[in-house]
Scaffold this motif. Structure first.
Motif, PDB file in Angstrom:
ATOM      1  N   UNK A 652      26.820  32.484  40.962  1.00 38.63           N
ATOM      2  CA  UNK A 652      27.660  33.219  41.922  1.00 38.63           C
ATOM      3  C   UNK A 652      28.451  32.324  42.867  1.00 38.63           C
ATOM      4  N   UNK A 653      27.867  31.185  43.283  1.00 38.60           N
ATOM      5  CA  UNK A 653      28.599  30.324  44.214  1.00 38.60           C
ATOM      6  C   UNK A 653      29.789  29.618  43.541  1.00 38.60           C
ATOM      7  N   UNK A 654      29.844  29.693  42.193  1.00 40.18           N
ATOM      8  CA  UNK A 654      30.965  29.089  41.473  1.00 40.18           C
ATOM      9  C   UNK A 654      31.981  30.127  40.995  1.00 40.18           C
ATOM     10  N   UNK A 655      31.771  31.391  41.366  1.00 43.59           N
ATOM     11  CA  UNK A 655      32.696  32.436  40.938  1.00 43.59           C
ATOM     12  C   UNK A 655      34.109  32.144  41.441  1.00 43.59           C
ATOM     13  N   UNK A 656      35.073  32.506  40.626  1.00 43.95           N
ATOM     14  CA  UNK A 656      36.474  32.283  40.971  1.00 43.95           C
ATOM     15  C   UNK A 656      36.948  33.386  41.916  1.00 43.95           C
ATOM     16  N   UNK A 657      37.531  32.991  43.027  1.00 52.89           N
ATOM     17  CA  UNK A 657      38.054  33.952  43.989  1.00 52.89           C
ATOM     18  C   UNK A 657      39.537  34.235  43.759  1.00 52.89           C
ATOM     19  N   UNK A 658      40.313  33.206  43.519  1.00 49.98           N
ATOM     20  CA  UNK A 658      41.752  33.386  43.314  1.00 49.98           C
ATOM     21  C   UNK A 658      42.302  32.174  42.577  1.00 49.98           C
ATOM     22  N   UNK A 659      43.471  32.350  41.988  1.00 50.48           N
ATOM     23  CA  UNK A 659      44.169  31.224  41.367  1.00 50.48           C
ATOM     24  C   UNK A 659      45.654  31.550  41.322  1.00 50.48           C
ATOM     25  N   UNK A 660      46.451  30.536  41.125  1.00 47.28           N
ATOM     26  CA  UNK A 660      47.892  30.738  40.997  1.00 47.28           C
ATOM     27  C   UNK A 660      48.431  29.876  39.857  1.00 47.28           C
ATOM     28  N   UNK A 681      56.048  29.472  42.103  1.00 46.95           N
ATOM     29  CA  UNK A 681      54.797  30.154  41.757  1.00 46.95           C
ATOM     30  C   UNK A 681      55.115  31.338  40.857  1.00 46.95           C
ATOM     31  N   UNK A 682      54.609  31.289  39.624  1.00 46.66           N
ATOM     32  CA  UNK A 682      54.823  32.388  38.686  1.00 46.66           C
ATOM     33  C   UNK A 682      53.926  33.573  38.998  1.00 46.66           C
ATOM     34  N   UNK A 683      52.672  33.286  39.386  1.00 49.67           N
ATOM     35  CA  UNK A 683      51.706  34.370  39.546  1.00 49.67           C
ATOM     36  C   UNK A 683      50.615  33.927  40.509  1.00 49.67           C
ATOM     37  N   UNK A 684      50.249  34.822  41.381  1.00 51.01           N
ATOM     38  CA  UNK A 684      49.147  34.596  42.328  1.00 51.01           C
ATOM     39  C   UNK A 684      48.160  35.730  42.137  1.00 51.01           C
ATOM     40  N   UNK A 685      46.945  35.398  41.708  1.00 48.46           N
ATOM     41  CA  UNK A 685      45.993  36.433  41.303  1.00 48.46           C
ATOM     42  C   UNK A 685      44.722  36.353  42.150  1.00 48.46           C
ATOM     43  N   UNK A 686      44.263  37.518  42.596  1.00 52.82           N
ATOM     44  CA  UNK A 686      43.008  37.637  43.337  1.00 52.82           C
ATOM     45  C   UNK A 686      41.961  38.283  42.435  1.00 52.82           C
ATOM     46  N   UNK A 687      40.802  37.649  42.336  1.00 46.72           N
ATOM     47  CA  UNK A 687      39.714  38.177  41.512  1.00 46.72           C
ATOM     48  C   UNK A 687      38.836  39.089  42.362  1.00 46.72           C
ATOM     49  N   UNK A 688      38.518  40.251  41.830  1.00 46.54           N
ATOM     50  CA  UNK A 688      37.693  41.213  42.568  1.00 46.54           C
ATOM     51  C   UNK A 688      36.358  41.400  41.867  1.00 46.54           C
TER      52      UNK A 688
END
Length: 688
Positions: A652-660, A681-688
């Motif tokens: 869990x502490x390595x889970x991805x929060x966001x990337x672009x 920046x082509x895309x900015x994504x938030x992981x839920x």
């Protein structure tokens, strides 16, 4: 009296019934007349020899194309299978619902389910169809199935496709109009179930069935349409290159090799050889215009057509050495094999075979007139297995004889007869004769081979047969001390299961050869499709839309196409992407597929094409900068989050929060001037 050859209609009963019989006879005669007209139109038109040899396809060349084309399909499926989860499943980069909603006219068996297991099953089914076409079993049916399965998998995720996929799909379509199973196939094996003898159905392989009388050529509207498609590919790809870089400056190749997202290391290394690259630009453009016409040249037909096929192979291999093109390197060369003339098989191949450093046994059989290989077998299954091997790999004259029948036949010629009742000198070597006149095989033997008066039985006989074939190099492997026991066990198992295996073999082998029959409707359909495809390509050249009432034909039958590679201008800039993200601990991570464990690198790569995990990933990721494909970037972002946060791959502490996704671009300057790097920046994504 009336001659027995004169057709007669006898009406034995009068009245209404007699009139009905009379009308039926007239109708039957009319139907026969229609059938005769159809047969004349399709089969019996006398065609000048020069036209048949220039526009027709050699049966042996079509068989070679069939085998290698099937191998290409299986190889393509093999490489696709590495990424079933990522590219074809519902939890991959392009879920099933997106594929169905976007492709309005398309069909796909892969639409039935988005599960990993079902997608893997469909690939196995496609590989089975390709294998059946390779061996020529129910060839026409499985050639059609190859086209269906290719369209199916390509429609499932069109963002993975390149020019090679379009090329292989189109020739899979035109293969349905060709008699690909007339040579080197199970369908063409005559009397495979015969209990007496089987002679070679390849008509002496390369040396027999000379094409001087046109008998080895097949000419139809389907062959003309196939050549028309081949010509359309290269003529339009040549004339669409109207930019100054192609026609005036001749710098197109140099620009392409300096584009980091497509250039290979070798291509980038030679990108500064200006004069060489200008010559290659000029040569490629002219060969694309002239090559298709060389492939049907009526003058010096044999050498000219062979030279054209060699030219297409060398051109595309050169492309592949310099540019990352995937299967587009090999597919055009394989498809061009249908143009190989009879001269290639009857002159060039024997010339090369006679000068290769081959084993003695193979050299003895290199000339057909020196003798016939006589193979004795016991058991129906063994006879069919041997016949299949000889069909594909023994190019010289052979005959397979049932040993029990031969030993009871007083008129049967044995090896003694072939060797003049004694010893026979061959190439200065005297071979002893060991054949027995009363009993061909001993009770414990199931196989023997005779050639030039020499007999070898049992396992050594099988190795000798392999040694006289075109896969002679496998004979040494068969004699290896570790391989021999395994193959011996397999042979004994076949002999022990003779009664059961014969039922299965009867299902595989035809009672009579399956012939390719022409149909006037199919011939007309091939020409109509060719005109439609020509109209489609003219629309791309002159930029006019296809009529709405016939537009659906292109995407439905997957004959829609565009051959404007590097047209009208070559790529005049380099582009690359960086995908950096942040995990739950705030650490910077690299989320680029295949490089999740590598540090993020913001420096400009010299050759970005080698950074992609595979050619399929390269095609997909290069679609992301297209501003029209926002939904594709969304689905890719969701896929990246699932891969990092699900399946237990990271704590869990390595889970991805966001990337672009950041796209970098730099113009190409041939004068060595340093280009300014632009980014966005082509895309900015938030992981839920």
């Amino acid at each position: 009296s009336v001659s027995s050859s004169t057709p007669q209609i006898l009406i034995l009963q009068g009245g209404k019934q007699g009139r009905l019989r009379d009308e039926g006879a007239i109708m039957e005669g009319g139907n026969n007349l229609v059938d005769d007209v159809k047969r004349t139109l399709v089969n019996d038109i006398k065609i000048p020899l020069i036209i048949k040899q220039s526009l027709g396809f050699d049966y042996r060349s079509m068989a070679l194309f069939r085998v290698l084309f099937g191998v290409l399909i299986i190889a393509d499926l093999w490489f696709r299978s590495y990424y079933i989860h990522e590219h074809y499943s519902d939890i991959g980069v392009w879920p099933l619902m997106n594929a169905v909603s976007e492709n309005r006219y398309s069909f796909s068996f892969h639409y039935i389910s988005g599960s990993y297991g079902f997608q893997a099953f469909m690939m196995l089914l496609a590989a089975f169809c390709a294998f059946c076409s390779i061996i020529g079993w129910h060839t026409r049916f499985f050639v059609v199935m190859n086209w269906f399965m290719l369209c199916s998998i390509q429609n499932r995720n069109p963002y993975l496709l390149d020019g090679g996929d379009e090329y292989i799909r189109m020739f899979s379509f035109w293969a349905m109009f060709l008699p690909l199973g007339e040579r080197f196939s199970i369908d063409s094996m005559p009397h495979a179930r015969s209990k007496h003898s089987i002679t070679n159905t390849n008509n002496g392989g390369c040396n027999n069935m000379k094409g001087s009388d046109g008998s080895s050529y097949y000419l139809s509207l389907g062959t003309l349409a196939t050549w028309g498609q081949f010509t359309i590919i290269y003529m339009f790809t040549a004339y669409l290159k109207w930019g100054e870089e192609w026609t005036k400056d001749l710098t197109a190749t140099q620009y392409a090799l300096k584009s980091s997202q497509i250039a290979r290391p070798f291509g980038y290394a030679i990108s500064d050889y200006t004069l060489l690259l200008k010559f290659l630009t000029w040569g490629v453009l002219w060969f694309e215009k002239l090559g298709p016409f060389m492939a049907v040249s009526p003058f010096w037909s044999g050498p000219m057509k062979s030279l054209a096929v060699l030219g297409f192979w060398l051109m595309h291999i050169g492309f592949g050495a310099c540019i990352a093109l995937g299967q587009f390197v090999v597919v055009p060369g394989v498809c061009s094999l249908v143009f190989l003339p009879g001269w290639f098989w009857e002159v060039l191949v024997p010339y090369v075979r006679a000068r290769l450093p081959l084993p003695k046994a193979y050299r003895l059989m290199r000339t057909r007139q020196q003798g016939t290989i006589i193979i004795h077998t016991r058991g129906e299954t063994m006879r069919k297995v041997v016949a299949t091997f000889c069909m594909f790999f023994v190019w010289d004259k052979y005959e397979i004889v049932d040993a029990d029948v031969a030993s009871r036949d007083p008129f049967r010629k044995t090896a003694d007869d072939l060797a003049n009742k004694g010893k026979m000198p061959v190439d200065g070597i005297t071979l002893d004769i060991h054949s027995e006149t009363k009993q061909i095989l001993h009770d414990n033997e199931t196989f023997s081979i005779e050639y030039h008066g020499k007999r070898v039985s049992g396992y050594n006989g099988a190795a000798a047969l392999v040694e006289t074939s075109c896969v002679w190099f496998l004979s040494s492997l068969m004699r290896h001390r570790r391989v021999r026991p395994v193959l011996t066990t397999v042979g004994h198992a076949l002999a022990a299961l003779e009664s059961k295996s014969s039922i299965f073999s009867n299902w595989i082998y035809p009672a009579t050869p399956r012939k390719f029959s022409k149909s006037i409707l199919v011939e007309i359909a091939s020409i109509l499709f060719l005109f439609y495809i020509l109209n489609w390509n003219l629309g791309t050249f002159f930029r006019y839309p296809i009529q709405p009432d016939i537009f659906w034909i292109g995407p439905t039958f997957k004959v829609d196409q565009y051959w404007g590679m590097f047209a009208p201008h070559p790529p005049m800039s380099s582009g690359w992407m960086v995908m950096d993200g942040q995990n739950a601990m705030g650490e910077l991570v690299n989320v680029f597929p295949g490089h999740e464990h590598d540090p993020v690198d913001y420096t400009r790569p010299e050759v970005f094409s080698s950074y992609f995990p595979s050619q399929r990933w390269s095609q997909f990721l290069q679609c992301l900068p297209d501003q029209r494909l926002a939904d594709l970037r969304l689905q890719f972002g969701r896929f990246v989050c699932r891969e990092w946060n699900f399946w237990g791959r990271n704590p869990p502490e390595k889970f991805l929060k966001s990337f672009k996704i950041t796209y970098y671009r730099a113009d190409t300057h041939l004068d060595g001037k340093e280009a300014e790097i632009q980014s966005g920046v082509l895309w900015d994504h938030q992981c839920y």
